[in-house]
Design an enzyme around this catalytic site. Structure first.
Site, PDB file in Angstrom:
ATOM      1  N   LYS A 159       0.850  -1.198   0.000  1.00  0.00           N
ATOM      2  CA  LYS A 159       0.000   0.000   0.000  1.00  0.00           C
ATOM      3  C   LYS A 159       0.882   1.242   0.000  1.00  0.00           C
ATOM      4  O   LYS A 159       0.949   2.000   0.969  1.00  0.00           O
ATOM      5  CB  LYS A 159      -0.938  -0.010   1.206  1.00  0.00           C
ATOM      6  CG  LYS A 159      -2.135  -0.921   1.001  1.00  0.00           C
ATOM      7  CD  LYS A 159      -3.044  -0.969   2.202  1.00  0.00           C
ATOM      8  CE  LYS A 159      -3.851   0.289   2.392  1.00  0.00           C
ATOM      9  NZ  LYS A 159      -4.937   0.455   1.443  1.00  0.00           N
TER      10      LYS A 159
HETATM   11  N1  PMP Z   1      -7.306  -2.313  -3.315  1.00  0.00           N
HETATM   12  C1  PMP Z   1      -6.733  -1.147  -2.982  1.00  0.00           C
HETATM   13  C2  PMP Z   1      -5.969  -0.403  -4.012  1.00  0.00           C
HETATM   14  C3  PMP Z   1      -6.892  -0.625  -1.681  1.00  0.00           C
HETATM   15  O1  PMP Z   1      -6.320   0.537  -1.339  1.00  0.00           O
HETATM   16  C4  PMP Z   1      -7.667  -1.347  -0.734  1.00  0.00           C
HETATM   17  C5  PMP Z   1      -7.861  -0.794   0.640  1.00  0.00           C
HETATM   18  N2  PMP Z   1      -6.890  -1.209   1.540  1.00  0.00           N
HETATM   19  C6  PMP Z   1      -8.226  -2.570  -1.134  1.00  0.00           C
HETATM   20  C7  PMP Z   1      -8.034  -3.024  -2.427  1.00  0.00           C
HETATM   21  C8  PMP Z   1      -8.987  -3.420  -0.159  1.00  0.00           C
HETATM   22  O2  PMP Z   1      -8.120  -4.018   0.762  1.00  0.00           O
HETATM   23  P1  PMP Z   1      -8.544  -4.377   2.238  1.00  0.00           P
HETATM   24  O3  PMP Z   1      -9.717  -5.289   2.126  1.00  0.00           O
HETATM   25  O4  PMP Z   1      -7.368  -5.024   2.833  1.00  0.00           O
HETATM   26  O5  PMP Z   1      -8.906  -3.103   2.915  1.00  0.00           O
END
Ligand code: PMP
Length: 308
Positions: A159
């Site tokens: 991220k």
């Molecule tokens: N894709 C992206 C690009 C994101 O920023 C997120 C948010 N964290 C997600 C998918 C979803 O991930 P998660 O379920 O771990 O929040």
């Protein structure tokens, strides 16, 4: 729009009033996006006088994975990260659903986007958060003209802060066109994900989502939904999805810590399925919310309960 924030943050190794958690405008992470973050939800239970944090361990495993991907030193272990966050919860005593934003960044003020020989700085703040996206209506999505960053450009499974310019451009394009959210295609022209959400479709009762080599974030909600679906007997497949398959899917929904499980009514002005929330989405959503709120005893290992 002013965001509410809880009064204390974790900053430079200790808990401080949020007003004191300030960095210089010269900070490398601010200038170049050299950092990465997590987004974690805590669900408040009035009955239990507790906050249930969803999959804290997994969020911090992914967080430490991002440091490895960037090749930087990170000052805390998994155990220490958890302790820092739990101490902060105890200090802020949230009586509301809460969103945590832990982030790691290059804290020096040198010119140049440098990751070499770097120990990252770290902070956490907390805000009250209910819906990030509307849950009472179906979303209207746009397939964006912006391509999802690929692993060899900015690793999409970390991220990384700077990578979110990609998400911002797609979200802007969607918002400018009157849509709720964007779907990005990867460099092969296949479906990747939303600006901050993974994507699922349902066809003939089977749940399908792009596999992890499609240039997507390894979403923790995605992983949870796949597990829940398997446990309630829904067949799941991780495989590439092409754009036109979206239009003929029976159901489409997005998952993420922010949006949780959000159903999709339209994509590129084409109605999805019956135009109403579909049975698979509905069932998964209902199961998911019972689990995260601690109303279902199952999946206890997914919840960290903190008395507040
Ligand atoms: N894709 C992206 C690009 C994101 O920023 C997120 C948010 N964290 C997600 C998918 C979803 O991930 P998660 O379920 O771990 O929040």
């Amino acid at each position: 729009m002013k965001t509410d924030v809880f009064p204390y943050a974790f900053f430079q190794g200790k808990i401080v009033p949020i007003e004191k958690a300030k960095i210089s405008i010269m900070t490398n992470g601010f200038q170049y996006g050299t950092g990465y973050f997590a987004g974690i939800r805590g669900y408040y239970s009035e009955k239990q006088k507790s906050l249930y944090i969803f999959r804290l361990d997994d969020h911090f495993y992914r967080f430490l994975g991002s440091a490895k991907i960037l090749g930087c030193k990170f000052p805390y272990s998994h155990t220490e990260l958890k302790k820092n966050l739990i101490d902060l919860v105890k200090k802020n005593k949230p009586k509301a659903n809460t969103y945590f934003r832990p982030f790691a960044y290059v804290g020096n003020t040198e010119i140049g986007p440098n990751l070499a020989n770097t120990t990252l700085s770290f902070a956490i703040y907390m805000i009250p958060l209910e819906e990030y996206m509307p849950l009472d209506k179906g979303l209207s999505l746009l397939v964006s003209s912006w391509q999802r960053i690929s692993d060899n450009a900015i690793p999409s499974r970390a991220k990384v802060s700077g990578g979110y310019i990609n998400s911002s451009l797609a979200r802007k394009e969607a918002a400018d066109g009157g849509f709720d959210e964007a779907i990005m295609l990867n460099k092969f022209g296949r479906v990747a994900e939303g600006s901050a959400e993974n994507l699922f479709i349902v066809r003939n009762g089977t749940l399908i989502t792009p596999d992890l080599s499609e240039g997507i974030l390894e979403g923790i909600t995605r992983r949870s939904v796949l597990q829940l679906a398997q446990d309630i007997g829904i067949q799941t497949i991780e495989r590439p999805i092409e754009r036109s398959e979206l239009y003929i899917a029976d159901e489409v929904f997005l998952t993420g810590t922010g949006c949780q499980i959000a159903w999709v009514e339209q994509i590129d002005k084409r109605h999805i399925g019956s135009g109403k929330i579909g049975p698979v989405t509905d069932k998964l959503r209902e199961t998911f919310f019972r689990i995260v709120k601690g109303e279902d005893k199952q999946y206890e290992e997914w919840r960290t309960k903190i008395k507040v």
